[in-house]
Scaffold this active site. Structure first.
Site, PDB file in Angstrom:
ATOM      1  N   TRP A  36       0.875  -1.164   0.000  1.00  0.00           N
ATOM      2  CA  TRP A  36       0.000   0.000   0.000  1.00  0.00           C
ATOM      3  C   TRP A  36       0.917   1.220   0.000  1.00  0.00           C
ATOM      4  O   TRP A  36       1.795   1.331   0.857  1.00  0.00           O
ATOM      5  CB  TRP A  36      -0.864   0.053   1.250  1.00  0.00           C
ATOM      6  CG  TRP A  36      -2.157  -0.704   1.217  1.00  0.00           C
ATOM      7  CD1 TRP A  36      -2.533  -1.695   2.050  1.00  0.00           C
ATOM      8  CD2 TRP A  36      -3.256  -0.506   0.318  1.00  0.00           C
ATOM      9  NE1 TRP A  36      -3.788  -2.133   1.736  1.00  0.00           N
ATOM     10  CE2 TRP A  36      -4.260  -1.415   0.673  1.00  0.00           C
ATOM     11  CE3 TRP A  36      -3.482   0.365  -0.764  1.00  0.00           C
ATOM     12  CZ2 TRP A  36      -5.475  -1.493   0.008  1.00  0.00           C
ATOM     13  CZ3 TRP A  36      -4.679   0.282  -1.436  1.00  0.00           C
ATOM     14  CH2 TRP A  36      -5.667  -0.634  -1.056  1.00  0.00           C
TER      15      TRP A  36
ATOM     16  N   ASN B 286       7.638  -2.967   5.572  1.00  0.00           N
ATOM     17  CA  ASN B 286       6.312  -2.538   6.001  1.00  0.00           C
ATOM     18  C   ASN B 286       6.502  -1.533   7.121  1.00  0.00           C
ATOM     19  O   ASN B 286       7.149  -1.833   8.127  1.00  0.00           O
ATOM     20  CB  ASN B 286       5.492  -3.731   6.499  1.00  0.00           C
ATOM     21  CG  ASN B 286       4.062  -3.349   6.808  1.00  0.00           C
ATOM     22  OD1 ASN B 286       3.599  -2.269   6.460  1.00  0.00           O
ATOM     23  ND2 ASN B 286       3.349  -4.237   7.488  1.00  0.00           N
TER      24      ASN B 286
ATOM     25  N   GLU C  59     -19.122  -4.624  27.428  1.00  0.00           N
ATOM     26  CA  GLU C  59     -19.264  -5.665  26.416  1.00  0.00           C
ATOM     27  C   GLU C  59     -18.580  -6.964  26.814  1.00  0.00           C
ATOM     28  O   GLU C  59     -19.154  -8.045  26.660  1.00  0.00           O
ATOM     29  CB  GLU C  59     -18.662  -5.189  25.083  1.00  0.00           C
ATOM     30  CG  GLU C  59     -19.517  -4.197  24.330  1.00  0.00           C
ATOM     31  CD  GLU C  59     -18.849  -3.763  23.037  1.00  0.00           C
ATOM     32  OE1 GLU C  59     -19.547  -3.705  22.005  1.00  0.00           O
ATOM     33  OE2 GLU C  59     -17.636  -3.483  23.044  1.00  0.00           O
TER      34      GLU C  59
END
Length: 613
Positions: A75, A101, A493
């Site tokens: 990317w 990366n 949660e």
């Protein structure tokens, strides 16, 4: 997410590299390339912009003949997605080849130094400084491993790096610094493998080592050695489980834990190719608003649900502070029922991890009926939200399996930041100088997020002190108010503890009645223009014998005397602080839930995507 693959063994490398990259295509990319060290000692690099099938078709059956190589899907961050900017990259002599990366945050300074020393550059990328550094150090007498170790100390940011050299056939070296991307070493039969993620190597091996921050691996066909800070490390490969779900967890106990750790890379991949740091510009490839639509925007309305709503609340500040547009936030489930006054002058921005949340889609349909231009922030390509909206900012997080969203939240905030910058830029409100100031801290955000993730043991110790509590109050002001709500939501949660997130100024209007020794208060006190007001809130809690856990900026020692416990995060530009302050709250909730024996990845009564009312 950039895909990385490496191989040293007795088979032809090129087919293995191409197959590994194919298994990593789910990570998304805009260019691809491989480098193979051939049997005659020559180095062959084949790379191009576009998809893997284009490269594979160009190679056909005429792949380079060699038994070691590296491959990469990219990317773009620095430099557009072109053949020249695609990885791998080499030095001036063609002796060293690198794939990478991450973001080299200080690449401009390093590049100027290397240019002055006589190096020549061919690409626009930040990555290209790495092979030139390795060349420089190898000319001074270091081997490839030593050169990479030295270079690692000079590269600012978080990185995953693979390198080869024609002067050291049979060897690939790899390094990981920070948490911008993983590196896994796979152990095979008369062969060894390197990859950014397990799917690339699982067809070849079930034994692997995951590189940790600061570690370097020297990989040959028959041996792998590890080091950190110049000292040899002993690392034993672990056997990977055969079932796909367990294998996907890697060396993490739960997907939630893994996805929290993946946030630096999720942020990085969301920013890639969009924040053009060298040009001080933002490009959003899937936002196709017309010039008339852009000029006609007079306000922004953001909608979302749950965690996405909290990200949208942060985005509201960005729209006002960066884009200069009046903005408001609405819960998507309520939006359509109040017949909102919107039209062509209102940009509707929806936030949804899945792009399929029923209430968010209904809000978008309301916007479409009223002629509002729309941009959606979501993680799933081709989702219904992406089909309805006029533009999309994909968060590029890959699959998020844990029901409690973590990495998609951090990426959504990053995407909203980019969208606000883009709107300000396209509407002529942000000049390149200001844009440079806005983008510079964004480049450092993945690294700083990784630094917070590494402090997980601190938050685990804190969780062990408080996991028996049944109520929590989270307080924040300004940009930290949505963080307080998100921290409370995460705790509810996954641990089933009652928790509430409040704007701290609201404390005296009700919640203060609940404060006692049995209800801990988590106060978000980063160093910003509202810090002193938060300090006053802490004093009020302590005056009522409440227990305070303060989350503060590194160096803020005053809080040590005010709060019972202090969690520190690195200093960052205030607009981006919500990312860093959220991570400790995610990890705290995770460790509390584990300590209470809860099902962390699949909490009771919850679904990953809510597709019915």
């Amino acid at each position: 997410m950039c895909g990385i693959i490496g191989y040293v063994g007795e088979q032809e490398a090129a087919p293995i590299l191409l197959d590994g990259l194919r298994r990593l295509e789910y990570r998304g990319y805009d260019s691809v390339g491989i480098a193979v060290l051939e049997k005659n000692g020559g180095l062959t690099i084949q790379k191009r912009a576009g998809k893997l099938e284009g490269l594979a078709a160009g190679i056909g059956q005429r792949w380079p003949r060699g038994r070691q190589g590296i491959g990469h899907t990219r990317w773009a961050t620095h430099g557009k997605p072109t053949d020249v900017n695609a990885h791998p990259h080499t030095d001036c002599t063609g002796n060293v080849v690198v794939i990478h990366n991450g973001i080299v945050e200080n690449h401009q300074a390093l590049k100027q130094r290397l240019l002055a020393a006589g190096h020549t550059f061919t690409s626009e990328t930040d990555t290209e400084v790495i092979p030139h550094l390795l060349e420089e150090y190898m000319r001074e007498g270091l081997d490839l491993h030593g050169a990479l170790a030295r270079a690692l100390g000079e590269l600012a940011g978080a990185h995953a790096i693979l390198a080869m050299s024609t002067s050291e056939p049979g060897t690939v070296v790899a390094a990981r610094a920070g948490n911008a991307g993983g590196v896994v070493v796979g152990y095979g039969q008369n062969a060894n493998y390197l990859a950014s993620d397990l799917p690339a190597i699982l067809p070849h091996t079930r034994w692997a080592v995951f590189l940790q921050d600061g570690e370097i691996a020297r990989v040959t066909q028959r041996e792998v050695t590890y080091s950190r800070d110049g000292l040899r490390l002993e690392r034993e490969p672990q056997e990977l489980p055969y079932d796909p779900v367990s294998a996907a967890k890697g060396n993490y106990k739960h997907f939630m834990q893994k996805e929290i750790a993946e946030q630096p890379e999720a942020i990085l991949d969301t920013v890639r190719g969009r924040a053009l740091f060298a040009e001080s510009r933002v490009e959003l490839e899937d936002v196709a608003l017309t010039r008339a639509q852009m000029e006609g925007i007079r306000r922004v309305v953001l909608v979302g649900m749950g965690t996405s709503l909290h990200a949208a609340m942060v985005g509201r500040y960005y729209m006002e502070k960066i884009a200069g547009l009046p903005a408001e936030v609405d819960n998507a489930s309520e939006f359509r029922y109040r017949e909102p006054l919107i039209g062509p002058d209102t940009l509707l921005v929806s936030v949804s991890q899945s792009g399929e949340t029923v209430d968010t889609l209904a809000a978008m349909e309301e916007g479409r009926r009223n002629g509002s231009p729309q941009v959606t922030v979501c993680n799933v390509i081709g989702s219904q939200a992406a089909r309805i909206a006029d533009g999309v900012v994909y968060t590029r997080c890959g699959l998020e399996i844990g029901v409690a969203s973590t990495k998609t939240y951090a990426a959504a905030i990053s995407a909203l930041y980019l969208l606000a910058c883009y709107l300000g830029q396209e509407r002529g409100l942000i000049d390149p100088e200001r844009m440079g100031g806005l983008l510079a801290p964004l480049a450092r955000l993945p690294y700083l997020t990784g630094e917070v993730v590494k402090r997980s043991p601190e938050f685990e110790r804190l969780a062990h002190l408080f996991f028996r509590c049944e109520n929590f109050l989270f307080l924040g002001r300004g940009l930290q108010y949505p963080v307080a709500m998100e921290g409370a939501l995460k705790l509810k949660e996954v641990s089933y503890i009652h928790a509430e997130g409040y704007p701290a100024g609201e404390m005296k209007h009700g919640p203060i009645a609940l404060i006692d020794r049995e209800m801990p208060v988590i106060a978000l006190v980063p160093r910003d223009h509202l810090r002193e007001k938060m300090m006053s809130n802490i004093e009020q809690v302590k005056a009522r014998e409440g227990t305070v856990i303060a989350l503060a900026t590194e160096g803020d020692e005053e809080l040590e005397d005010k709060a019972d416990h202090v969690i520190y995060v690195p200093e960052v530009a205030p607009l981006l602080a919500p990312v860093l302050t959220t991570v400790p709250l995610q990890l705290f909730a995770y460790h509390v839930a584990v300590r209470r024996g809860c099902d962390v990845d699949q909490p009771r009564n919850l679904a990953k995507t809510v597709t019915v009312e």
